[in-house]
Structure formats: structure tokens, C-alpha cells
Design a protein around this motif. Structure first.
Motif, short mmCIF file in Angstrom:
data_model
loop_
_atom_site.label_atom_id
_atom_site.label_comp_id
_atom_site.label_asym_id
_atom_site.label_seq_id
_atom_site.Cartn_x
_atom_site.Cartn_y
_atom_site.Cartn_z
N HIS A 86 0.80 -1.23 0.00
CA HIS A 86 0.00 0.00 0.00
C HIS A 86 0.83 1.28 0.00
N GLN A 87 2.06 1.22 -0.48
CA GLN A 87 2.85 2.43 -0.67
C GLN A 87 2.32 3.13 -1.92
N LEU A 88 1.97 4.42 -1.79
CA LEU A 88 1.29 5.16 -2.84
C LEU A 88 2.26 5.97 -3.70
N PHE A 89 1.95 6.03 -5.01
CA PHE A 89 2.65 6.89 -5.96
C PHE A 89 1.62 7.54 -6.88
N GLY A 90 1.92 8.75 -7.28
CA GLY A 90 1.15 9.40 -8.34
C GLY A 90 2.08 9.69 -9.50
N PHE A 91 1.54 9.63 -10.73
CA PHE A 91 2.39 9.96 -11.87
C PHE A 91 1.62 10.78 -12.89
N GLN A 92 2.36 11.60 -13.61
CA GLN A 92 1.83 12.40 -14.72
C GLN A 92 2.84 12.33 -15.86
N LEU A 93 2.36 11.99 -17.05
CA LEU A 93 3.18 12.11 -18.24
C LEU A 93 2.31 12.76 -19.31
N THR A 94 2.70 13.95 -19.73
CA THR A 94 1.93 14.73 -20.68
C THR A 94 2.76 15.01 -21.91
N PHE A 95 2.15 14.78 -23.07
CA PHE A 95 2.77 15.12 -24.34
C PHE A 95 2.00 16.27 -24.97
N ARG A 114 7.04 22.15 -38.79
CA ARG A 114 5.97 23.02 -38.30
C ARG A 114 5.46 22.58 -36.94
N GLN A 115 6.00 21.46 -36.41
CA GLN A 115 5.46 20.89 -35.18
C GLN A 115 6.56 20.77 -34.12
N LEU A 116 6.24 21.28 -32.94
CA LEU A 116 7.13 21.14 -31.79
C LEU A 116 6.41 20.30 -30.75
N TYR A 117 7.11 19.34 -30.18
CA TYR A 117 6.56 18.50 -29.11
C TYR A 117 7.36 18.74 -27.83
N PHE A 118 6.65 18.74 -26.72
CA PHE A 118 7.37 18.69 -25.45
C PHE A 118 6.55 17.88 -24.46
N ALA A 119 7.21 17.43 -23.40
CA ALA A 119 6.58 16.52 -22.46
C ALA A 119 6.96 16.88 -21.03
N HIS A 120 6.03 16.67 -20.12
CA HIS A 120 6.26 16.83 -18.69
C HIS A 120 6.10 15.48 -18.00
N LEU A 121 7.03 15.16 -17.14
CA LEU A 121 6.99 13.95 -16.32
C LEU A 121 6.96 14.37 -14.86
N ILE A 144 12.32 12.39 -34.14
CA ILE A 144 12.74 12.42 -32.73
C ILE A 144 11.61 12.79 -31.79
N ALA A 145 10.46 13.19 -32.35
CA ALA A 145 9.25 13.43 -31.58
C ALA A 145 8.07 13.33 -32.54
N GLY A 146 6.91 12.98 -32.02
CA GLY A 146 5.75 12.90 -32.90
C GLY A 146 4.64 12.08 -32.31
N SER A 147 3.64 11.77 -33.16
CA SER A 147 2.51 10.94 -32.75
C SER A 147 1.89 10.31 -33.98
N ASP A 157 11.71 12.02 -27.77
CA ASP A 157 12.94 11.27 -27.50
C ASP A 157 12.57 9.84 -27.05
N ASP A 158 13.06 9.41 -25.90
CA ASP A 158 12.74 8.07 -25.44
C ASP A 158 11.61 8.05 -24.40
N TRP A 159 10.92 9.16 -24.21
CA TRP A 159 9.68 9.16 -23.44
C TRP A 159 8.57 8.82 -24.41
N LYS A 160 7.77 7.79 -24.12
CA LYS A 160 6.81 7.37 -25.13
C LYS A 160 5.68 6.54 -24.54
N VAL A 161 4.58 6.50 -25.30
CA VAL A 161 3.49 5.56 -25.09
C VAL A 161 3.27 4.87 -26.42
N ILE A 162 3.35 3.53 -26.44
CA ILE A 162 3.29 2.76 -27.66
C ILE A 162 2.27 1.64 -27.51
N GLN A 163 1.43 1.47 -28.52
CA GLN A 163 0.45 0.39 -28.53
C GLN A 163 1.04 -0.86 -29.18
#
Length: 373
Positions: A86-95, A114-121, A144-147, A157-163
């Protein structure tokens, strides 16, 4: 735009980069030639962006990728996870995706974009009252960034969500933290507002296209330093895109999401004018275990701040406890951050963090976002 989000500060910051990124890396372009005043202005080409003005026929998975005809877009993952003890963690990853121009690119350097991407962890270690915050930024050029929509992928970069098949994998690391999470058993989506058209202000253009997947079963490993933690829990996804969602008199917003223990999922958001009062276009939704949901308007709920917390870094004062009520639903919840300091202090500053929601016969865990303080 919004998940209640326009990030005026962020948009000004990114506009200042537009003149550089649109020229690529050609040596013929000199930094001294950048017109800063022009880069910080709204620009004359805003008229060629698409605007969210009528209900959308959002289709998934087709609409899970980028909508480059709109100026700004984000994919927002927030979750509350726990270990077996029951040790708690919260996380946020935003693209975030920001279009720097809606005009065609001139031929030349492959670095032009024409497209710039940035992410917050963000990672909240509740037991140790510790908050970790990181940022990445890169251009879309040369991959190096995209969707993309099918199969879904969003990355910086190497921060990602992949199906992969029916599962998605979220991975992001920057010393001293690392996340390696697997998503499965996705709830039905919520098409926020009017069939995905989410109004934020009095003008028809003060809108975004917005859907949520409120409950995603999550498992994986969080590592802090050299110590791994096997965790499981639930994640909330918001995907939103727009060009001109907020009116000029908006100062910020207070956004809340909660996974309640009875299986319902709640989201409410209050948009604040510069005088601190609600602007009349607050919104929300209440999701039920059977996959049905109800759309909420500002008159359906109240959000009342009860006390404040002051940042030792920025000296900003944020509300620190709230009473959220939905009278017709019999819901009354006190929302309290699990750790006081969950403030991001990068290119622009806002507070976003894990929280507990507790009432007389109902409770849960979720996330809170506060901007404009």
C-alpha cells in the motif's frame, strides 16, 4: 484548448521558437535575424488553422493521433498507483504538440518542421513526501518526436506511449526516476461537452475537441534511484486539441479527476476569470461502471477552496483543500493533495499532483491541476 488547458505562458514561449524551427538548421539563417516582437505576436497566419466550432464525430482509434490542422494538442496521462504493501505513488506524463505555423514549409533542410513537441513527467512518492518533475522538448523532424494513430504512438525522445495489440506501454526515465507501465482494460471513452465539443467561454471559438478514457488498468514498475517498486492502479487519459479555446479574460483553471471506490469516475473543472470568479463555463463528467456517463455543466457542481499553500520556489499561493459538491448526485467530497509541493517550475509554472478525495460514504484517489495562480 483544454483539459481545462490553454497554457498562455507556454504558447508565448513556444511562439518565440517558431522563427528558429521553421528555418531548420540552414547556416544561411542567423539568430540575429529573428524578429522577437513578431515571433511573440499572434501572427497573421492564425486564420488558416482549423477551429473547434461544432460537435465532432470523434472516432477511435482514428482520432487518437495528431490533428495538425489545429494549433495545440495534448495527451495527458495521470494515475494513482500502489505497491502490495500500500505504498502510494502518483504519476503524470503529458505530451504537448504545438504547431508553429499552418503554412506549408519551404523546401530545404530536413530539420525544418511546423510541429514542436514537449513533455512533462511528474512522479509523487507519497510515503517520502517527495515530488520529481522533468521536462523534454524536441521538434518533430527526423522522427525524434511525434505521434500517430494506428497503431497508437506518441513520443518525445525516449519518453513514449506505444500500442502493441491490446496493450499500451508507457516508458519514461530521467535520473533518479523511471516509469515502465502497461495499460490494459480500457474503459469506454467520454466525449466531453457536446459530443466532444467542449465549450470554455462565451465565443463559439472558445472551444476544444476533447475526449477522456477515465479508467485504465495499470501495472508495472516505478524505479527511484536503484529501488524498483512493483505497482498497480488506474490511469486517466485526456486527449484534447484546439486553436483558440480560451478568452482573453481567463486567468486559469482548477481541474479535478477522481477514481472513486464505488467504480464511478468524476471530473470537474472551474475556469477562472481575472477577478478570480468562475466564468460560467465550467464543465465535467460522471462516468459509471457500466460504461455510461453524464456530462456536467457548471450549475451541476460547486468547487470551494478552503485553505492555501505557498510555494517556497515561486512564492505562488495555491488553494490546498477543496470541497466539491454535486447536490443532485448526493456527492460531497473533500479533495486534499497527498503531498503539498507538487509544483512544476519549468518553462511555465503550474501545480499538478496526486490527491485524495473523501466524503461521508465515498472516497477515492485522483489528480488536481491548478493554473494561473
Amino acid at each position: 484548448m483544454n483539459r481545462c488547458k490553454t497554457y498562455h505562458f507556454f504558447l508565448i514561449f513556444l511562439s518565440g521558437l517558431a522563427a528558429v524551427l521553421l528555418t531548420g538548421c540552414d547556416s544561411s539563417e542567423s539568430p540575429e535575424r529573428i524578429n522577437i516582437a513578431q515571433a511573440l505576436s499572434s501572427g497573421s497566419d492564425l486564420g488558416c488553422y482549423s477551429i473547434a466550432q461544432k460537435p465532432a464525430n470523434i472516432r477511435l482509434p482514428e482520432d487518437s493521433g495528431a490533428h495538425e490542422a489545429f494549433q495545440t494538442e495534448w495527451w495527458y496521462y495521470t494515475g494513482n498507483l500502489r505497491t502490495q504493501n500500500h505504498q502510494l505513488f502518483g504519476f503524470q506524463l503529458t505530451f504537448f504538440r504545438r504547431a508553429l505555423s499552418c503554412k506549408p514549409l519551404k523546401k530545404g533542410s530536413k530539420w525544418r518542421t511546423r510541429q514542436l513537441y514537449f513533455a512533462h513527467l511528474g512522479l509523487t512518492d507519497v510515503s517520502n513526501a517527495k515530488f520529481y518533475s522533468m521536462q523534454r522538448m524536441n521538434r518533430e523532424s527526423i522522427g525524434i518526436a511525434g505521434s500517430q494513430a494506428v497503431p497508437f504512438k506518441v513520443w518525445v525522445d525516449d519518453w513514449k506511449v506505444i500500442q502493441t495489440g491490446d496493450t499500451m506501454r508507457l516508458s519514461a526515465s530521467e535520473s533518479p526516476v523511471a516509469l515502465d507501465l502497461f495499460f490494459s482494460h480500457f474503459s469506454q471513452p467520454i466525449f466531453q461537452g457536446n459530443q466532444g465539443l467542449s465549450r470554455k467561454g462565451p465565443n463559439l471559438s472558445n472551444s476544444s475537441y476533447y475526449y477522456s478514457i477515465p479508467r485504465i488498468k495499470t501495472r508495472g514498475v516505478i524505479t527511484i534511484g536503484t529501488q524498483p517498486f512493483e505497482i498497480e492502479g488506474f490511469t486517466w487519459l485526456d486527449h484534447e486539441w484546439s486553436t483558440s479555446a480560451m478568452s482573453k479574460d481567463v486567468s486559469g483553471w482548477d481541474w479535478f479527476s477522481a477514481h472513486l471506490d464505488d467504480g464511478r469516475d468524476l471530473m470537474v473543472c472551474r475556469i477562472r476569470n481575472k477577478n478570480g470568479e468562475a466564468n460560467g463555463y465550467g464543465f465535467g463528467s460522471l462516468f459509471f461502471p457500466d460504461g455510461s456517463y453524464e456530462i456536467l455543466e457548471e450549475q451541476d457542481f460547486t468547487i470551494r477552496p478552503l485553505n492555501k499553500w505557498e510555494s517556497q520556489v515561486t512564492k505562488k499561493k495555491y488553494p490546498h483543500k477543496w470541497l466539491i459538491t454535486l447536490p443532485e448526485k448526493g456527492i460531497e467530497l473533500y479533495a486534499t493533495p497527498l503531498v503539498p509541493n507538487q509544483e512544476h517550475t519549468h518553462s511555465f509554472t503550474y501545480w499538478e499532483g496526486a490527491a485524495r478525495f473523501k466524503g461521508d460514504k465515498i472516497q477515492g484517489l485522483g489528480y488536481i491541476e491548478l493554473t494561473g495562480y
